[in-house]
Design a protein around this motif. Sequence first.
Motif, PDB file in Angstrom:
ATOM      1  N   UNK A 198      63.030 -30.411  32.131  1.00 24.05           N
ATOM      2  CA  UNK A 198      62.530 -31.477  32.606  1.00 24.05           C
ATOM      3  C   UNK A 198      63.545 -31.907  33.494  1.00 24.05           C
ATOM      4  N   UNK A 199      62.623 -32.669  34.541  1.00 29.46           N
ATOM      5  CA  UNK A 199      63.548 -33.592  35.484  1.00 29.46           C
ATOM      6  C   UNK A 199      62.784 -34.623  35.450  1.00 29.46           C
ATOM      7  N   UNK A 200      63.210 -35.992  35.438  1.00 25.34           N
ATOM      8  CA  UNK A 200      62.419 -37.092  35.539  1.00 25.34           C
ATOM      9  C   UNK A 200      61.296 -37.209  34.704  1.00 25.34           C
ATOM     10  N   UNK A 201      61.186 -36.588  33.359  1.00 25.92           N
ATOM     11  CA  UNK A 201      60.255 -36.533  32.850  1.00 25.92           C
ATOM     12  C   UNK A 201      58.899 -35.681  33.008  1.00 25.92           C
TER      13      UNK A 201
ATOM     14  N   UNK B  97      63.955 -18.880  15.811  1.00 27.43           N
ATOM     15  CA  UNK B  97      62.557 -18.982  15.613  1.00 27.43           C
ATOM     16  C   UNK B  97      62.014 -20.624  16.275  1.00 27.43           C
ATOM     17  N   UNK B  98      62.544 -20.962  17.478  1.00 24.24           N
ATOM     18  CA  UNK B  98      62.335 -22.275  18.016  1.00 24.24           C
ATOM     19  C   UNK B  98      62.023 -22.383  19.519  1.00 24.24           C
ATOM     20  N   UNK B  99      61.956 -23.281  20.043  1.00 22.90           N
ATOM     21  CA  UNK B  99      61.901 -23.435  21.585  1.00 22.90           C
ATOM     22  C   UNK B  99      63.152 -24.709  21.604  1.00 22.90           C
ATOM     23  N   UNK B 100      63.482 -24.815  23.053  1.00 25.10           N
ATOM     24  CA  UNK B 100      64.452 -25.594  23.401  1.00 25.10           C
ATOM     25  C   UNK B 100      64.218 -26.459  24.661  1.00 25.10           C
ATOM     26  N   UNK B 101      64.363 -27.697  24.846  1.00 16.06           N
ATOM     27  CA  UNK B 101      64.100 -28.239  26.052  1.00 16.06           C
ATOM     28  C   UNK B 101      65.291 -28.835  26.555  1.00 16.06           C
ATOM     29  N   UNK B 102      65.705 -28.606  28.021  1.00 22.24           N
ATOM     30  CA  UNK B 102      66.902 -29.010  28.670  1.00 22.24           C
ATOM     31  C   UNK B 102      66.245 -30.268  29.460  1.00 22.24           C
ATOM     32  N   UNK B 103      67.103 -31.224  29.765  1.00 20.40           N
ATOM     33  CA  UNK B 103      67.099 -32.353  30.767  1.00 20.40           C
ATOM     34  C   UNK B 103      68.163 -32.088  32.058  1.00 20.40           C
ATOM     35  N   UNK B 104      67.327 -31.694  32.995  1.00 14.97           N
ATOM     36  CA  UNK B 104      68.180 -31.369  34.238  1.00 14.97           C
ATOM     37  C   UNK B 104      69.008 -32.455  34.497  1.00 14.97           C
ATOM     38  N   UNK B 105      68.784 -33.815  34.569  1.00 13.52           N
ATOM     39  CA  UNK B 105      69.743 -34.929  34.871  1.00 13.52           C
ATOM     40  C   UNK B 105      70.986 -34.786  33.769  1.00 13.52           C
TER      41      UNK B 105
ATOM     42  N   UNK C  29      72.628 -31.788  26.514  1.00 15.31           N
ATOM     43  CA  UNK C  29      71.927 -31.448  27.423  1.00 15.31           C
ATOM     44  C   UNK C  29      70.405 -31.329  27.179  1.00 15.31           C
ATOM     45  N   UNK C  30      70.292 -31.524  25.714  1.00 10.80           N
ATOM     46  CA  UNK C  30      68.768 -31.297  25.442  1.00 10.80           C
ATOM     47  C   UNK C  30      68.319 -31.098  23.878  1.00 10.80           C
TER      48      UNK C  30
END
Length: 317
Positions: free
Chosen positions: A300-303, A224-232, A288-289
């Motif tokens: 996201x990449x570089x913010x 029941x959530x979202x997720x955020x990944x950092x490409x770098x 990774x996130x």
Amino acid sequence: MSPEFALIARYFERPTPGALLGVGDDAALILPAAPSELALSTDMLVEGTHFLPGTDAADLGHKALAVNLSDLAAMGARARFALLALAMPQVSDTWLAGFSGAFLALAAKHGVELIGGDTTRGPLNICVSVVGEVPPGAALRRSGARAGDEVWVSGTLGDAALGLAVARDGLVLEPAYKQHCLARLNRPQPRLELGLALRGLASSAIDVSDGLVADLGHIAERSGLGACLRWESLPLSAALQALPDQGLRQRLALAGGDDYELCFTATPRAAGPIEALGLRLGLRLTRVGSMVEGQGVGVESAGQPLVVLQGGYDHFA
Ligand code: ADP
Ligand code: MG
């Protein structure tokens, strides 16, 4: 003995000291270690859908079991038994020796016993079922992630998909990279030790079979959530890093399937023990996130938000 039973006895019947009864009767009998829950899973490999016609028999034997054991790893279960239903167009001793040799070698490596199955003539189709054990309540579920948890992955991402581009599409790589990626495609290593060690440490887990974005999406949805990944932050092998095409690199790492690494979530307080675990296992574990309120998986990449590329492989899309 009929040819069918001779074939089973020769290629698939091995001692099964962990079972009450193995190959040879109408059903196998097992006694789970008490107290434990049984983790059951099955996965099919169909020629033309999951592997290219002409794929090496030993690679298939290995992969058919590996992808099933990977599901047990993702549950934090101890792998115990396997069943094998096999349809093949004709009986070839070379093929069967290669297939069963690699299947049984991987089984032995992880203490798994082949206790039954079915053998029939037909288009090449391999269906494996596995049985694992987990202490009551200790299984790692997709639904356990909490907002603020960090997202981790084992190993590196996109290598198997790059291997597929080599095998299927003739993409040319340096020999060492080619070898690495084909091994990742054909000989995935189920992360069973990692799964066991993540009990009590991870809040949720899944194995990466359809691509990181798609598989993390399952954790997000179930939790029941979202997720955020950092490409770098994504762990990429030297083979992926050497690709000149950044778009291809992103597609492979974010949406490439077949890596069979574990993606898991854990509270930030668990970061120290997880890092120590990676060192103990000699396995790269990378943050990774994070899990966030909301839904879907963003990258996201570089913010800046990165356009999320096509999702994972969906057989019915
Ligand atoms: P049944 O007709 O009772 O289903 P089978 O003739 O299909 O029995 O199989 C005989 C025995 O061999 C059974 O114990 C079955 O589990 C086992 N078996 C058949 N094929 C395989 C296989 N590919 N790998 C392992 N065990 C097998
Ligand atoms: Mg049968």
